[in-house]
Enzyme design. Structure first.
Site, mmCIF file in Angstrom:
data_model
loop_
_atom_site.group_PDB
_atom_site.id
_atom_site.type_symbol
_atom_site.label_atom_id
_atom_site.label_comp_id
_atom_site.label_asym_id
_atom_site.label_seq_id
_atom_site.Cartn_x
_atom_site.Cartn_y
_atom_site.Cartn_z
ATOM 1 N N SER A 198 0.581 -0.947 -0.276
ATOM 2 C CA SER A 198 0.530 -0.126 0.271
ATOM 3 C C SER A 198 0.623 1.492 0.219
ATOM 4 O O SER A 198 2.194 1.107 0.941
ATOM 5 C CB SER A 198 -0.349 0.110 1.044
ATOM 6 O OG SER A 198 -1.830 1.487 1.908
ATOM 7 N N CYS A 324 -9.275 0.780 17.222
ATOM 8 C CA CYS A 324 -9.610 1.709 17.550
ATOM 9 C C CYS A 324 -11.696 1.283 17.055
ATOM 10 O O CYS A 324 -10.974 2.310 16.085
ATOM 11 C CB CYS A 324 -9.451 2.616 17.662
ATOM 12 S SG CYS A 324 -7.443 2.415 18.631
HETATM 13 N N1 PLP Z 1 -2.295 -5.511 5.454
HETATM 14 C C1 PLP Z 1 -1.673 -4.580 6.833
HETATM 15 C C2 PLP Z 1 -0.520 -6.013 7.309
HETATM 16 C C3 PLP Z 1 -1.890 -3.121 7.028
HETATM 17 O O1 PLP Z 1 -1.022 -3.439 8.019
HETATM 18 C C4 PLP Z 1 -2.734 -3.065 6.640
HETATM 19 C C5 PLP Z 1 -3.561 -1.418 6.710
HETATM 20 O O2 PLP Z 1 -3.153 -1.181 8.359
HETATM 21 C C6 PLP Z 1 -4.124 -3.153 5.612
HETATM 22 C C7 PLP Z 1 -3.707 -4.575 5.438
HETATM 23 C C8 PLP Z 1 -4.614 -2.605 5.078
HETATM 24 O O3 PLP Z 1 -4.073 -1.339 4.032
HETATM 25 P P1 PLP Z 1 -5.289 -0.411 3.020
HETATM 26 O O4 PLP Z 1 -5.483 0.810 4.751
HETATM 27 O O5 PLP Z 1 -4.201 -0.106 2.273
HETATM 28 O O6 PLP Z 1 -6.254 -1.071 2.782
#
Ligand code: PLP
Length: 373
Positions: A198, A324
């Site tokens: 991301s 949260c």
């Molecule tokens: N996977 C993990 C390990 C994450 O830390 C996060 C977000 O905190 C996500 C997936 C989801 O990411 P996005 O906010 O880009 O959808």
């Protein structure tokens, strides 16, 4: 005073990115699929971004699919690979400490006839390779284990997992949202077949991420209705966020030594100061073998939610060990899987640093926590 220590949730976009992207968007608002010159200019920038990202993990350009973020990438990877390979079997292995983007998708698949094994973790939040290997069955089609945990910062043995997956000819997906750019990831040498990441975790903009899927891995389309993303995910490109992701990755990798070293020294400094200043504190997961930017701790007999609220009132932004909801920190499935949550140790506080933080800020934060406690 405001001190931002929630970089695992999202990061501040780099100023240069915001400036470049706002200029680009004002001058170049065409649809990247349009064939006129303005459209082609947008498309050209998207191609550049794809190339930067492909190079960053040693994949080829046509193995990178842009998405709206890691939640989408995770959903696509799990559902798309499960559906496309269901003729071989319906068993998937994941871990108990995955992000909900993985866990909830697996639960959805369970309702649709798939069988999911959720691996345990040790008290450092790391899976056991023997348990992984013995969970493998003839009908196992996918192993999905995160690169690093978003709550406690534990790092999984990705190389070894890749070797096991390859030995048994099983597809290996990793949710690398927290580790991408912070560590060198070579998908080919690590035997990773699919990877989610991301942009907003690495100082890009929100609304863009990517899914890498290697050419030999079968995966269903994510969305029907357009030719974009090699016909696999239709829909007009989020041009600004996709281009910004390319800038963010390029910047991170060109400065990776500096960024990684600074984040790790901020992390170590914060851990040392917390341990020496606050009684009955426990650092969750291994102190050294953890994400460069993650500090997760718990104070005996103190409710973490109360500390977080008191910090918030003083302009210090951190988060709980878990999601949260209206200010209430729910029990963390990660701490529970690590056997670290009980009446004495109630929840966790996660402080995640970035290059924008300073040692002086951390001194202030520790002094304030001490006074709150
Ligand atoms: N996977 C993990 C390990 C994450 O830390 C996060 C977000 O905190 C996500 C997936 C989801 O990411 P996005 O906010 O880009 O959808």
């Amino acid at each position: 005073m405001e001190i931002y220590l929630d970089n695992a949730a999202t990061t501040k976009p780099h100023d240069f990115i915001v400036n470049k992207i706002s200029q680009f968007t004002m001058l170049n608002y065409a649809n990247s699929s349009s064939t006129h010159r303005m459209g082609m200019k947008s498309n050209f920038e998207i191609i550049k971004s794809r190339e930067i990202i492909a190079n960053s993990i040693n994949s080829s350009n046509d193995e990178i699919y842009f998405t709206s973020g890691a939640t989408e990438s995770d959903n696509w990877a799990i559902k798309g690979i499960a559906n496309a390979n269901s003729d071989k079997g319906k068993h998937i292995i994941t871990s108990k400490i995955e992000h909900n983007a993985i866990l909830d998708t697996c639960k959805y698949l369970e309702k649709n006839g798939y069988d999911i094994t959720y691996l345990n973790v040790d008290s450092n939040g790391v899976i056991k390779l023997e348990e992984l290997e013995s969970a493998i069955r003839k009908d196992t089609i996918l192993i999905s284990i995160m690169f690093a945990n978003n709550e406690v910062g534990s790092i999984q043995p990705i190389k070894e997992i890749g070797e096991i997956a390859r030995k048994h000819d099983i597809i290996f997906h990793t949710d690398a949202t927290q580790g991408y750019c912070k560590y060198d990831i070579n998908v080919k040498s690590l035997n990773i077949n699919a990877l989610s990441a991301s942009s907003h975790k690495i100082h890009g903009l929100k609304g863009a991420g990517f899914l890498y899927v290697d050419k030999n891995t079968k995966i269903d389309k994510f969305m029907h209705g357009g030719h974009q993303e090699y016909n696999m995910r239709g829909g007009t490109h989020n041009t600004a966020s996709i281009i910004a992701m390319g800038y963010a990755v390029d910047y991170y990798l060109k400065n990776s030594d500096k960024i990684r070293t600074k984040e790790a020294s901020l992390r170590d400094y914060l851990i040392d100061r917390l341990k020496s200043s606050i009684a009955n504190i426990r650092i969750n997961a291994s102190e050294k073998k953890r994400l460069n930017n993650n500090v997760s701790f718990t104070i005996k007999n103190i409710d973490s939610t109360k500390i977080l609220i008191a910090l918030d009132m003083r302009g210090i932004y951190a988060s709980g060990g878990s999601a949260c909801n209206s200010g209430i920190v729910k029990n963390s499935h990660v701490l529970q899987a690590m056997n670290l949550d009980n009446d004495e140790y109630n929840g966790a506080i996660r402080m995640s640093v970035s290059i924008h933080n300073t040692f002086e800020e951390l001194d202030k934060v520790v002094d304030i926590i001490k006074s709150i406690v």
